[in-house]
Design a protein around this motif. Structure first.
Motif, PDB file in Angstrom:
ATOM      1  N   GLU A 216       0.853  -1.249  -0.172  1.00 47.36           N
ATOM      2  CA  GLU A 216      -0.095  -0.093   0.157  1.00 47.36           C
ATOM      3  C   GLU A 216       0.745   1.243   0.046  1.00 47.36           C
ATOM      4  O   GLU A 216       0.393   2.422  -0.180  1.00 47.36           O
ATOM      5  N   SER A 223      -2.119   5.571   0.810  1.00 47.89           N
ATOM      6  CA  SER A 223      -3.463   6.274   0.151  1.00 47.89           C
ATOM      7  C   SER A 223      -4.156   6.441   1.393  1.00 47.89           C
ATOM      8  O   SER A 223      -3.984   5.582   2.273  1.00 47.89           O
ATOM      9  N   ASP A 224      -5.243   7.199   0.998  1.00 52.90           N
ATOM     10  CA  ASP A 224      -6.157   7.548   2.225  1.00 52.90           C
ATOM     11  C   ASP A 224      -7.184   6.279   2.596  1.00 52.90           C
ATOM     12  O   ASP A 224      -7.358   6.095   3.661  1.00 52.90           O
ATOM     13  N   GLU A 225      -7.487   5.843   1.537  1.00 52.84           N
ATOM     14  CA  GLU A 225      -8.086   4.400   1.767  1.00 52.84           C
ATOM     15  C   GLU A 225      -7.357   3.544   2.534  1.00 52.84           C
ATOM     16  O   GLU A 225      -8.070   3.122   3.573  1.00 52.84           O
TER      17      GLU A 225
END
Ligand code: ADP
Ligand code: MG
Ligand code: ZN
Length: 494
Positions: A216, A223-225
């Motif tokens: 990730e 990432s924000d997710e």
């Protein structure tokens, strides 16, 4: 490498901090009670406002707001023209009003950053927000812990002390980075004169930690997710840099192990148990909506539109370090030592302005700080005696006393006995010997050591050194070895 180990290595640690620092003001944030409560009896610094009595109204302390704006300036944050206070509602005996006055959607500082150096690499840590709030009181469980105590005492001396909560972005990838950040943050706050790291309880840290799959991470960015998806724990009750590093190393390993065994990390609040060196589950994490935030109607909106431009802040440590290297030609190491606190840096510049900058650096960085450190002291412990230490450097610079005596006798006795340099020099008879006395000692040394004189004339190297030693002994070390050497040669070659 085993399959398991690969999997472990593949998990990245993500940490974000909520750091509470006490702002150094004379009075509390919403009343006139003194914040200087250190050794005083419990509940002697209280009034209807900080005791939360019905009808008592808060009045905002301007000095706390100024400090907050200075912090904003130092971390390059936005300071909105208008900010506001909110009530955070919850019940606990240390919070007599039933709510804490804090800031919510209009914090005084937003979007700042702080640069830290970790293992020689510069990194920028984002600061999401920094806001003003009041401290609650303190609670003491007598005869046990919260669940076993016979009874509990509450002291409201701390209630209403101004705090700044500094919330970082989840930009840390390990416990060592957190430690470097905390050191840097304290350094900057102390330069600003808004914080005292020596004050009990002046720094308290809540740390959020999660582990995310390594894939990730793209060039250090997540990432924000992925951040959103990761279950994180909030570790409370950390009160030191070392504690933060230990607690987060423990927590990182605990979460990695859970993931490795196929278990889900629970989203929860955990408590750092310093004595056992572990984090323990406290409760499921409370959510924002639990606090029923609403505007504090007893305080008008706070307008600070031009404060950031108007308020001056001192040169900050990184800039000062750079300037010391350029202006005084110091090594990186010396510049770093000499800017470790603002008081040290100010004293160095005071001395370097009058004497040779290299001599000043040796005296301040190596001799003074070294001897202070050896005694577990800091420059703040001798703040009112800096003039005496400057005079000692002057005596060395003027050749009134030898470097060796100044370092090994005068400085040490100044620190151990609390005397000024002149007193030590008189007591120990360390003033540089006058010429007549040195000449007398040279004559005596020659007279008393005919063998050495003979050896000298026979060309033996050691003989002259021996005679120099004799003269130094006779003058109690107060003569200058170089000139003694010259005088001896003159006499012997006559
Ligand atoms: P909350 O409202 O639950 O307190 P915030 O979004 O205000 O959450 O963030 C609180 C802290 O948690 C911040 O310091 C932030 O950097 C950190 N944080 C956010 N996401 C993560 C994550 N995935 N892992 C670790 N820390 C995180
Ligand atoms: Mg929070
Ligand atoms: Zn009060």
């Amino acid at each position: 490498m085993t399959a398991q180990a690969v999997q472990q290595e593949d998990l990245a640690v993500v940490i974000g901090l909520e750091v509470h620092v006490q702002l150094e003001t004379d009075t509390k944030i919403f009343c006139g009670c003194s914040t200087d409560v250190a050794d005083d009896e419990p509940n002697t610094h209280t009034c209807p406002v900080c005791l939360g009595l019905p009808g008592a109204l808060p009045v905002l302390n301007e000095a706390a707001v100024e400090s907050a704006v200075k912090v904003g300036k130092a971390i390059d944050a936005d300071v909105p023209a208008e900010t506001a206070f909110h009530r955070k509602n919850y019940f606990y005996p240390d919070l007599p009003k039933g709510f804490q006055i804090t800031q919510y959607d209009a914090p005084i500082c937003q979007d700042g950053e702080l640069e830290v150096e970790v293992e020689g690499e510069r990194r920028t840590v984002g600061i999401r927000r920094a806001h003003l709030e009041e401290d609650p009181g303190s609670i003491q469980h007598e005869g046990g812990s919260i669940d076993t105590a016979d009874y509990t005492l509450v002291d409201y001396n701390r209630a209403g002390v101004p705090l700044m909560e500094i919330v970082t972005e989840p930009d840390f990838r390990g416990a060592a980075e957190v430690r470097a950040f905390l050191a840097k943050l304290e350094e900057v706050l102390e330069y600003l004169g808004v914080f005292d790291s020596q004050r009990d309880g002046s720094l308290r840290i809540d740390a959020n930690l999660s582990v995310v799959p390594g894939e990730e991470i793209d060039d250090g960015a997540i990432s924000d997710e992925a951040l959103e998806d990761a279950n994180r724990t909030e570790v409370k009750n950390i009160s030191s840099h070392k504690g933060a590093e230990k607690a987060l190393s423990y927590e990182a390993t605990r979460q990695k192990n859970a993931v490795k065994r196929g278990r889900e990390v629970a989203q929860e609040t955990r408590h750092w148990d310093e004595s056992r060196g572990i984090t323990v589950s406290m409760r499921s994490k409370e959510e924002e909506k639990d606090y029923r935030y609403f505007r504090e109607a007893d305080l008008p909106p706070l307008r600070v539109s031009d404060w950031k431009e108007q308020l001056e802040i001192p040169e900050l440590p990184d800039a000062r370090r750079e300037r010391f290297r350029e202006e005084y030609g110091l090594s990186a190491e010396a510049a770093s030592k000499l800017t470790s606190t603002k008081q040290v840096a100010d004293f160095y510049e005071d001395v370097a302005g009058e004497y040779d900058p290299d001599l000043a650096a040796t005296w301040v960085a190596d001799n003074l700080l070294g001897e202070l450190n050896y005694r577990d002291m800091a420059i703040t412990d001798v703040a009112d005696r800096l003039g005496e230490f400057k005079r000692l450097v002057e005596l060395v610079a003027d050749g009134e006393i030898t470097t060796k005596n100044a370092e090994e006798v005068v400085l040490r006795e100044m620190l151990d006995e609390g005397d000024d340099p002149e007193t030590v020099i008189d007591r120990e008879g360390l003033g540089k010997a006058d010429e007549g006395a040195v000449e007398g000692a040279v004559a005596a040394a020659i007279e008393e050591n005919p063998d050495a004189v003979e050896d000298y004339h026979a060309g033996e190297d050691g003989a002259l050194n021996f005679l120099v030693g004799q003269v130094m002994q006779k003058t109690g070390g107060s003569a200058d070895p170089g000139s003694v050497n010259g005088l001896l040669r003159e006499r012997l070659d006559e």
